[in-house]
Write an enzyme that holds these catalytic residues in place. Sequence first.
Site, PDB file in Angstrom:
ATOM      1  CG  ASN A  87     -97.139  97.921  80.008  1.00  0.00           C
ATOM      2  OD1 ASN A  87     -97.223  97.467  78.874  1.00  0.00           O
ATOM      3  ND2 ASN A  87     -98.066  98.700  80.545  1.00  0.00           N
ATOM      4  NE  ARG A 122     -88.955 118.588  86.560  1.00  0.00           N
ATOM      5  CZ  ARG A 122     -90.089 117.907  86.676  1.00  0.00           C
ATOM      6  NH1 ARG A 122     -90.085 116.607  86.581  1.00  0.00           N
ATOM      7  NH2 ARG A 122     -91.227 118.526  86.891  1.00  0.00           N
ATOM      8  NE  ARG A 140     -91.570 112.684  89.889  1.00  0.00           N
ATOM      9  CZ  ARG A 140     -92.213 113.694  90.471  1.00  0.00           C
ATOM     10  NH1 ARG A 140     -93.476 113.569  90.823  1.00  0.00           N
ATOM     11  NH2 ARG A 140     -91.597 114.834  90.704  1.00  0.00           N
ATOM     12  CG  LEU A 169     -87.420 111.015  83.146  1.00  0.00           C
ATOM     13  CD1 LEU A 169     -87.191 109.783  82.288  1.00  0.00           C
ATOM     14  CD2 LEU A 169     -86.706 110.895  84.484  1.00  0.00           C
ATOM     15  CG  ASN A 173     -93.240 106.817  77.946  1.00  0.00           C
ATOM     16  OD1 ASN A 173     -93.385 106.110  78.961  1.00  0.00           O
ATOM     17  ND2 ASN A 173     -94.074 107.799  77.650  1.00  0.00           N
ATOM     18  CG  LEU A 198     -94.806 115.283  78.765  1.00  0.00           C
ATOM     19  CD1 LEU A 198     -94.004 114.306  79.602  1.00  0.00           C
ATOM     20  CD2 LEU A 198     -95.719 116.131  79.624  1.00  0.00           C
ATOM     21  CG  ASP A 199     -96.495 111.975  76.850  1.00  0.00           C
ATOM     22  OD1 ASP A 199     -95.731 111.090  77.275  1.00  0.00           O
ATOM     23  OD2 ASP A 199     -97.436 112.435  77.517  1.00  0.00           O
ATOM     24  CD  GLU A 207    -100.303 100.142  77.777  1.00  0.00           C
ATOM     25  OE1 GLU A 207    -100.228 101.364  77.622  1.00  0.00           O
ATOM     26  OE2 GLU A 207    -100.399  99.612  78.904  1.00  0.00           O
TER      27      GLU A 207
HETATM   28  C1  GAR Z   1     -99.919 101.966  81.059  1.00  0.00           C
HETATM   29  O1  GAR Z   1    -101.193 101.910  80.502  1.00  0.00           O
HETATM   30  C2  GAR Z   1     -99.069 103.001  80.356  1.00  0.00           C
HETATM   31  O2  GAR Z   1     -99.391 103.155  79.002  1.00  0.00           O
HETATM   32  C3  GAR Z   1     -99.407 104.238  81.125  1.00  0.00           C
HETATM   33  O3  GAR Z   1     -99.504 103.816  82.466  1.00  0.00           O
HETATM   34  C4  GAR Z   1     -99.963 102.478  82.496  1.00  0.00           C
HETATM   35  C5  GAR Z   1     -99.074 101.689  83.428  1.00  0.00           C
HETATM   36  O4  GAR Z   1     -99.594 100.424  83.665  1.00  0.00           O
HETATM   37  N1  GAR Z   1     -98.400 105.234  80.961  1.00  0.00           N
HETATM   38  C6  GAR Z   1     -98.642 106.539  80.949  1.00  0.00           C
HETATM   39  O5  GAR Z   1     -99.746 107.012  81.114  1.00  0.00           O
HETATM   40  C7  GAR Z   1     -97.422 107.407  80.700  1.00  0.00           C
HETATM   41  N2  GAR Z   1     -97.809 108.738  80.359  1.00  0.00           N
HETATM   42  P1  GAR Z   1     -98.707  99.292  84.367  1.00  0.00           P
HETATM   43  O6  GAR Z   1     -98.087  99.917  85.620  1.00  0.00           O
HETATM   44  O7  GAR Z   1     -99.681  98.219  84.723  1.00  0.00           O
HETATM   45  O8  GAR Z   1     -97.673  98.857  83.390  1.00  0.00           O
END
Ligand code: GAR
Length: 214
Positions: free
Chosen positions: A18, A67, A93, A95, A109, A146-147, A176
């Site tokens: 990403n 933390r 992580r 936050l 996020n 969270l989320d 994404e």
């Molecule tokens: C992505 O799919 C993102 O949506 C997910 O981690 C992946 C990172 O991929 N994020 C989470 O699960 C956050 N809770 P990348 O390092 O190739 O961008």
Amino acid sequence: MQNNQRSVVVLISGNGSNLQAIMDYSVSGNYSVAGVISNRPDAYGLRRAEQGNIPTAVLNHKEYASRDLFDNALADAIDRFEPGLIVLAGFMRILGADFVKRFQGRILNIHPSLLPDYPGTNTHQRVLDAGEKLHGVSVHFVTEELDGGPVIAQESIAIEDGDDAETLAAKIHQKEHVLYPTVVSWFADGRLRLEDNDAYLDDRLLPESGERIT
Ligand code: GAR
């Protein structure tokens, strides 16, 4: 809106695909990536940043006693880049509330599920185990929950026979890599805001599922 809203810091923990998409878009886009910060020294995304001539910083969470200490050091590292926006891109992580307050309305996020369904980790397998037919990805403002911050945009994918966690992850990544740079560009243009735990795009209150892309 701050005048550095077009300057972005990206936080990563791993591969950084990403991050790559956000960097690629920035080349001819309306924002720039001021820096990349990883909590893991071995994150491949750090190499991607270096290849793109973007400054990097590593804050290994294991070297902090609590933390709060990690969060404070991270916030200071972010401030050194003076960004308008903080983009969590596979940053694994949690936050704390003080960190989130310090950057209120300026943290995004990306999460691999159709929030509010399936917060947390291991989303692809959990979606399969539940027999869902639809899966997807959400970009949301980060709040103390969270989320749980308000969703800005979502894109869905159909789950087909034979899909497993790996094929779903690949399909989600494809979505994404288009969705996240798009949302970052909205923020850079001053089109997005967080107010009273609601997300607005062009002064329009977004629904719970955000702007539905498909
Ligand atoms: C992505 O799919 C993102 O949506 C997910 O981690 C992946 C990172 O991929 N994020 C989470 O699960 C956050 N809770 P990348 O390092 O190739 O961008």
